[in-house]
Scaffold this active site. Structure first.
Site, PDB file in Angstrom:
ATOM      1  N   SER A   1       0.833  -1.204   0.000  1.00  0.00           N
ATOM      2  CA  SER A   1       0.000   0.000   0.000  1.00  0.00           C
ATOM      3  C   SER A   1       0.870   1.258   0.000  1.00  0.00           C
ATOM      4  O   SER A   1       0.508   2.266  -0.620  1.00  0.00           O
ATOM      5  CB  SER A   1      -0.958   0.004   1.189  1.00  0.00           C
ATOM      6  OG  SER A   1      -0.268  -0.154   2.405  1.00  0.00           O
ATOM      7  N   GLU A   2       2.026   1.221   0.697  1.00  0.00           N
ATOM      8  CA  GLU A   2       2.969   2.330   0.629  1.00  0.00           C
ATOM      9  C   GLU A   2       4.395   1.843   0.818  1.00  0.00           C
ATOM     10  O   GLU A   2       4.642   0.832   1.485  1.00  0.00           O
ATOM     11  CB  GLU A   2       2.664   3.393   1.695  1.00  0.00           C
ATOM     12  CG  GLU A   2       1.549   4.346   1.345  1.00  0.00           C
ATOM     13  CD  GLU A   2       0.410   4.286   2.342  1.00  0.00           C
ATOM     14  OE1 GLU A   2      -0.556   5.032   2.153  1.00  0.00           O
ATOM     15  OE2 GLU A   2       0.472   3.484   3.279  1.00  0.00           O
ATOM     16  N   THR A   3       5.310   2.587   0.216  1.00  0.00           N
ATOM     17  CA  THR A   3       6.747   2.429   0.429  1.00  0.00           C
ATOM     18  C   THR A   3       7.280   3.786   0.847  1.00  0.00           C
ATOM     19  O   THR A   3       6.931   4.809   0.244  1.00  0.00           O
ATOM     20  CB  THR A   3       7.447   1.958  -0.854  1.00  0.00           C
ATOM     21  OG1 THR A   3       6.963   0.653  -1.207  1.00  0.00           O
ATOM     22  CG2 THR A   3       8.954   1.896  -0.674  1.00  0.00           C
TER      23      THR A   3
ATOM     24  N   HIS B   1       0.712   5.158   8.139  1.00  0.00           N
ATOM     25  CA  HIS B   1       1.457   3.927   8.444  1.00  0.00           C
ATOM     26  C   HIS B   1       2.910   4.011   8.006  1.00  0.00           C
ATOM     27  O   HIS B   1       3.794   3.513   8.718  1.00  0.00           O
ATOM     28  CB  HIS B   1       0.683   2.694   7.933  1.00  0.00           C
ATOM     29  CG  HIS B   1       1.270   1.901   6.833  1.00  0.00           C
ATOM     30  ND1 HIS B   1       1.021   2.185   5.503  1.00  0.00           N
ATOM     31  CD2 HIS B   1       2.066   0.806   6.843  1.00  0.00           C
ATOM     32  CE1 HIS B   1       1.652   1.294   4.754  1.00  0.00           C
ATOM     33  NE2 HIS B   1       2.285   0.451   5.537  1.00  0.00           N
TER      34      HIS B   1
END
Length: 302
Positions: free
Chosen positions: A47-49, A78
């Site tokens: 979902s994210e890096t 997050h």
């Protein structure tokens, strides 16, 4: 010559591996351009890096850039919590074991001030005080349109005076109160979803029927234009939920703590701590927090 960077994989908003929201943290990313970062985020397909760079002001801990598989975000919860926990562990592990560690991150939204501490279980908890108070935006879709976009019936939308709204603490989300957990579990993106959600980053669905009695709400987040369908734990949406709680629950002045559970429908149970301070009926401070555990480490070849 092949370049390489080190990275770590963490699970955030959980105290155990293979739950919560997975995150890739890439070290030493100052030599990377935005296109390279986007390609790496697409490769990880999480979902994210989050990419760690040297701070512009040396008194700060790091500068961060945050990417989904499809776009860059000015802020996300997050990745910030995960990066703060990771930096506290790797750069101040001895201090973390004895006291809390302050981590200050530069991002496009502004300065993100975090506190990290290690619990008795050995798991690190990080908490972020938001640099902005959540905003309320106009143009929320009506219940009938949202029901159609989420494969639900109109009577599934709303409870106890809660109505759909749009809030933002960074990315904007459409907040959709759902009458029951059974209805929330049935929710699916339908063809009109993107048109109904508009420019918002996603729809944050919530109900009072929770798995853990200590939780305030049980939630799901369907993403819009981020390169993912659903998110296991959405810190920026949890932060802006403070404005939802203020409007519909009317808490007394003072400090309040809420727990938001998310990710159960994905097999990734997550727990987000939301702290909010109310003075004279208005929000004056919002913070989100959660635990993070390291899952793996490796090298990325470019």
């Amino acid at each position: 010559m092949t370049r390489s960077l080190s990275y770590a994989l963490l699970d955030v908003f959980t105290d155990r591996r293979f739950a919560g929201n997975p995150l890739a943290v890439v070290e030493g990313a100052h030599a990377l351009g935005g296109d390279e970062m986007q390609a790496i985020a697409r490769e990880f397909n999480l979902s994210e890096t989050v990419f760690l760079l040297e701070p512009r002001d040396p008194v700060h801990t790091a500068r961060v850039r945050i990417f989904t598989p499809a776009t860059e975000l000015p802020f996300a919860g997050h990745p910030t919590i995960g990066a703060a926990a990771y930096l506290a562990e790797t750069r101040a592990g001895d201090l973390l074991s004895r006291h809390g560690v302050a981590v200050v991150l530069e991002c496009k939204l502004g300065l993100l001030r975090c506190e990290a501490l290690r619990g008795r279980s050995g798991v690190t908890y990080a908490e972020l005080a938001l640099p902005v108070v959540p905003a309320t935006l106009a143009g929320a879709p009506d219940g009938a349109a949202l029901a159609d976009a989420l494969s639900l019936a109109p009577e599934d939308i709303g409870f106890d005076g809660h109505a759909p709204t749009i809030r933002a603490a960074g990315p904007a989300f459409v907040y959709v109160p759902i009458a029951s957990r059974a209805a929330l579990d049935r929710a699916r993106r339908a063809a009109p979803f993107s048109d109904v959600i508009g420019a918002a980053a996603g729809a944050f669905l919530y109900t009072r029927e929770t798995v853990d009695p200590a939780s305030a709400v049980h939630a799901r987040m369907f993403a819009n234009g981020l390169g993912i369908d659903e998110d296991p734990a959405t810190g920026s949406a949890a932060a802006a939920f403070a404005a939802v709680a203020l409007e519909f629950e009317r808490p007394d002045d003072g400090e309040h703590e809420l727990f938001i559970e998310q990710g159960y429908a994905m097999g990734r149970p997550s727990r987000i701590t939301l702290r909010m301070t109310v003075e004279r009926g208005a929000l004056t401070r919002v913070a989100i927090g959660g635990q993070a555990v390291r899952v793996g480490e490796g090298r990325l070849f470019l």
